[in-house]
Design an enzyme around this catalytic site. Structure first.
Site, PDB file in Angstrom:
ATOM      1  N   ASP A 120      -3.289  10.305  -1.314  1.00 23.90           N
ATOM      2  CA  ASP A 120      -4.231   9.193  -1.280  1.00 23.90           C
ATOM      3  C   ASP A 120      -4.038   8.448  -2.595  1.00 23.90           C
ATOM      4  OD1 ASP A 120      -6.134   7.353  -0.710  1.00 23.90           O
ATOM      5  OD2 ASP A 120      -7.684   8.780  -0.122  1.00 23.90           O
ATOM      6  N   TRP A 121      -4.471   7.208  -2.602  1.00 17.62           N
ATOM      7  CA  TRP A 121      -4.143   6.323  -3.727  1.00 17.62           C
ATOM      8  C   TRP A 121      -4.790   6.823  -5.031  1.00 17.62           C
ATOM      9  CZ3 TRP A 121      -1.534   5.540   0.189  1.00 17.62           C
ATOM     10  CH2 TRP A 121      -0.717   4.444   0.394  1.00 17.62           C
TER      11      TRP A 121
END
Ligand code: BGC
Length: 758
Positions: free
Chosen positions: A227-228
């Site tokens: 995930d970012w």
């Protein structure tokens, strides 16, 4: 691309560089080797592609906002969700996007999770089915998906650091169970790991999660992306199976990878595994590129169809709905003019158009409108309220468009309560005193408390309630079609609406303490909990009304003695006995009657949505196998379908059983038995093979206790009852029979273990 050759000629620095993004949305290119970059974009219910020359990563192109996951799941319609996936795939092809980030398959543990609108359900089977349909649709167009957020990202509070403390059975049986069939059957090109930790280990460096379970057990062959900003220890991530870090760390983590190889913490082979998977994704996406165009208006129509089929009619007293065009109708509430149709955060789509109910109704009927309350805050505006009351007094029927303001729920934070804004509740209460024909339409991403559907809570109940959730850009048109009966509601709830927040099983442990959240409710999530506790809820999982009526009959199963070797079928007939065409969601639950572990009363194992013309009947056939009976065994560290009696329940909702049939399941697998001296006499006797040992033990025990005399019958019975919970080692302490020793008992237990495991 010859990936083997490329792996030989890439430098260590280039390899490390390929393991993170070039920017927010692109992988890195290596020009000297003609390795191009590919683009990824959010997802999941629309394309959020950043514009060329955008000033920020959030500056995206105009696209179509389909209904959010919370709504879509209520459609229980794999085919239709697949259509949405195809539409998204077409848009991605046309826009040169290789992977669209989503869908999110996390379980709705608490109604408060700020991102619940992006998740499907409290039930892992339903969530997995809808996610798989979404993925199949997108990927059929040669575009990848990213199944997210793997795993146990069930809250936004401290989402980047919190540790979800979950026991093994709960993790597998509930939280991973939403992902497992999707990975196995729909084969997403990528999986996105979650921000949080699970039992103390960040998902982004969790080998058990990303390699042992995902790849080795479930057979995942694609790429794992972070995930970012989810990376903590990048080299640890490579070791655990995290292939691609997004969006990248301005090169810092690339350097960390290089250093780890140089220091010997990482081998080149280990790094190569990640690089290979990045290259394979690039290759796959290049191979799948085709010229495609997409038609905005056609996709808008699809968005409307999805919203219509996802809406849930929760209440309809006195046939308040559908409305009759010839009556005087008032639309009240700011959402009629400006629908809330999507949530905040990374899934926010820039819709090319939106249609409000007020606009849509223009072609259908004449309605009066009053705003009633401010749309963005919880503050009563006396003037707006007065106008609304006057409009309601002058109308035959009133539709109130209520819901949660945008600021109430979003990615990044959780709700603190489950209430609608006071100003809306106050208005509804006042309207019910001046007009008795009130329907409420709801725009919300997650359940709210609904004091106005009952007279227990100081309200005069409204007559109808239509749940639209966050229904996408065409929600206004869909609502009008449903209100006026051009369409017949056919969605059912994918989550329970509890009476109040405090009833929810996670209430005592949400969102946790500091950086830990204990999932102490275990497997009892959603209806599994309310069912077991026999608790009243506002609306149960799987519930939804229609303008027509359905009848269920003639259940049959292909066999009553079932085994793990052979799949089986369950059939029933559903008839539309009303005078309108409509669709019914037929739900099949399994109820274990003789479980030896703690289990929910029943669990959803299959469903079908059937479209029936007025008067029409159809036979619905469910194909099942042993997995319908399975729970996660902590002894086997695997799913286990236990032999025993089960009820097969055909239900119209989780609290309404229409038909049932009793079957017996025979498993060919036996759990390994490891009895010790800590086991009780009762444990020994629970095996028929244990009878002999028990008789001998009791004989020795009684002989001593009764001074050598045989026990009488009554004494035997008392002994039996007492001994039931007595550990074997305690028999030694209570008996002066010199033959009854620990060693003797141990031999007997070893012997029994051997017989039982033979
Ligand atoms: C979200 C992801 C999203 C990513 C890219 C993250 O903050 O959790 O769901 O795909 O950002 O926007």
């Amino acid at each position: 691309m010859d990936i083997n050759h490329i792996l030989e000629i890439l430098t260590l620095e280039e390899k490390a560089a390929l393991c993170s993004g070039a920017d927010f949305w692109h992988t890195k290119a290596i020009e000297r080797l003609d390795i191009p970059q590919i683009m990824v974009s959010d997802g999941p219910h629309g394309l959020r592609k950043m514009k060329d020359n955008a000033e920020s990563p959030n500056d995206s192109i105009e696209a179509v906002c389909f209904p959010t996951a919370a709504a879509l799941a209520c459609s229980f319609d794999r085919e239709l969700v697949g259509e949405m996936g195809k539409a998204l795939g077409e848009q991605c092809q046309a826009e040169n996007v290789s992977v669209i980030l989503g869908p999110g398959c996390n379980i709705k543990r608490s109604p408060l999770c700020g991102r619940n609108f992006e998740y499907f359900s409290e039930d892992p089977y339903l969530a997995s089915q809808i996610a798989a349909a979404h993925i199949r649709g997108v990927q059929s167009k040669g575009v990848g998906t990213s199944l997210k957020h793997f795993a146990a990202n069930n809250q936004e509070n401290r989402r980047m650091s919190v540790s979800a403390e979950i026991d093994e059975r709960t993790l597998h049986e509930i939280y991973l169970a939403a992902f497992e069939p999707v990975v196995r059957e729909a084969k997403p090109w990528t999986v996105m790991c979650s921000y949080n930790k699970i039992n103390g280990e960040y998902s982004s460096q969790n080998k058990e999660l990303l390699t042992d379970i995902l790849r080795e057990k479930w057979g995942f062959e694609g790429l794992v992306v972070s995930d970012w900003g989810a990376v903590d220890d990048r080299a640890g991530g490579v070791l655990a199976g995290l292939d691609l870090e997004m969006p990248g760390s301005m090169g810092k983590n690339d350097k960390a990878i290089v250093k780890a190889v140089e220091d010997g913490r990482l081998t080149m082979e280990e790094l190569d595994k990640c690089v290979r998977r990045v290259l394979e994704l690039v290759q796959k996406s290049l191979d799948s590129r085709t010229e495609m165009s997409w038609d905005k208006e056609r996709h808008h129509k699809l968005a409307k169809k999805l919203a219509v089929n996802s809406a849930v009619l929760l209440r309809n007293e006195d046939n308040m709905l559908p409305l009759d065009k010839s009556q005087k109708i008032a639309f009240i509430g700011a959402f009629a003019e400006k629908p809330r149709y999507q949530g905040g955060g990374s899934s926010h789509i820039r819709s090319f158009k939106t249609v409000s109910a007020l606009e849509a109704v223009k072609d259908i009927a004449e309605v009066t409108y009053a705003q009633g309350f401010p749309i963005d805050k919880d503050e009563t505006d006396p003037e707006l309220e007065q106008q609304a009351i006057e409009a309601a007094m002058a109308a035959d029927k009133v539709v109130v468009f209520a819901g949660l303001p945008e600021s109430f729920e979003s990615e990044g934070y959780d709700r603190r309560h489950m209430h609608l804004p006071e100003c809306q509740l106050d208005l509804i209460s006042k309207l019910t005193t001046v007009n008795e024909n009130i329907a409420v339409v709801l725009h919300n991403g997650s359940p709210v408390e609904l004091p106005f559907v009952t007279d227990d809570e100081g309200f005069k109940p409204v007559k109808a309630l239509l749940e639209m959730y966050l229904g996408g850009q065409a929600v206004g048109e869909a609502t009008v079609d449903l209100l006026f009966g051009m369409a017949n509601p056919c969605g059912k709830l994918a989550e329970t609406f509890p009476l109040r927040l405090e009833d929810n099983p996670s209430f005592l442990n949400f969102p946790g303490e500091g950086d830990k959240v204990r999932y102490s409710e275990g497997i009892f999530i959603g209806y599994r909990y309310y069912d077991k506790k026999d608790m009243p809820v506002r609306y149960p999982f799987g519930y939804g009304l229609s303008y027509t009526k359905f009848e269920y009959s003639d259940i049959s199963v292909s066999a009553y003695e079932l085994s793990d070797k052979k799949p089986f079928t369950v059939e029933c007939t559903v008839t539309n006995t009303g005078d309108r065409d409509g669709a019914e969601i037929v739900q099949l639950y399994i109820e274990p009657l003789t479980p030896t572990v703690i289990r929910p009363i029943k669990e959803l194992k299959a469903f079908e949505k059937v479209y029936l013309k007025a008067g029409e009947s159809k036979r619905v056939i469910f194909r099942l196998d042993k997995s319908a009976f399975a729970y996660w065994s902590v002894q086997l560290h695997d799913w286990f379908s236990e032999s025993g009696e089960y009820n097969i329940l055909i239900c119209e909702s989780s609290d309404s059983v229409c038909l049932e049939e009793n079957v017996h399941f025979n498993s060919s697998v036996r759990l390994p038995v490891k009895l010790t001296l800590d086991n009780t006499d009762g444990d020994i006797r629970s095996f028929k093979e244990g009878d002999e040992m028990f008789r001998q033990m009791l004989g020795m025990f009684n002989a001593a206790l009764n001074g050598g005399a045989d026990a009488n019958e009554e004494g035997d019975l008392m002994m039996l009852a007492m001994a039931n919970d007595m550990p074997l080692h305690a028999m030694v302490s209570f008996s002066d029979n010199p033959e009854l020793t620990r060693e003797r008992l141990q031999m007997m237990v070893d012997n029994l273990n051997a017989i039982l495991n033979a």
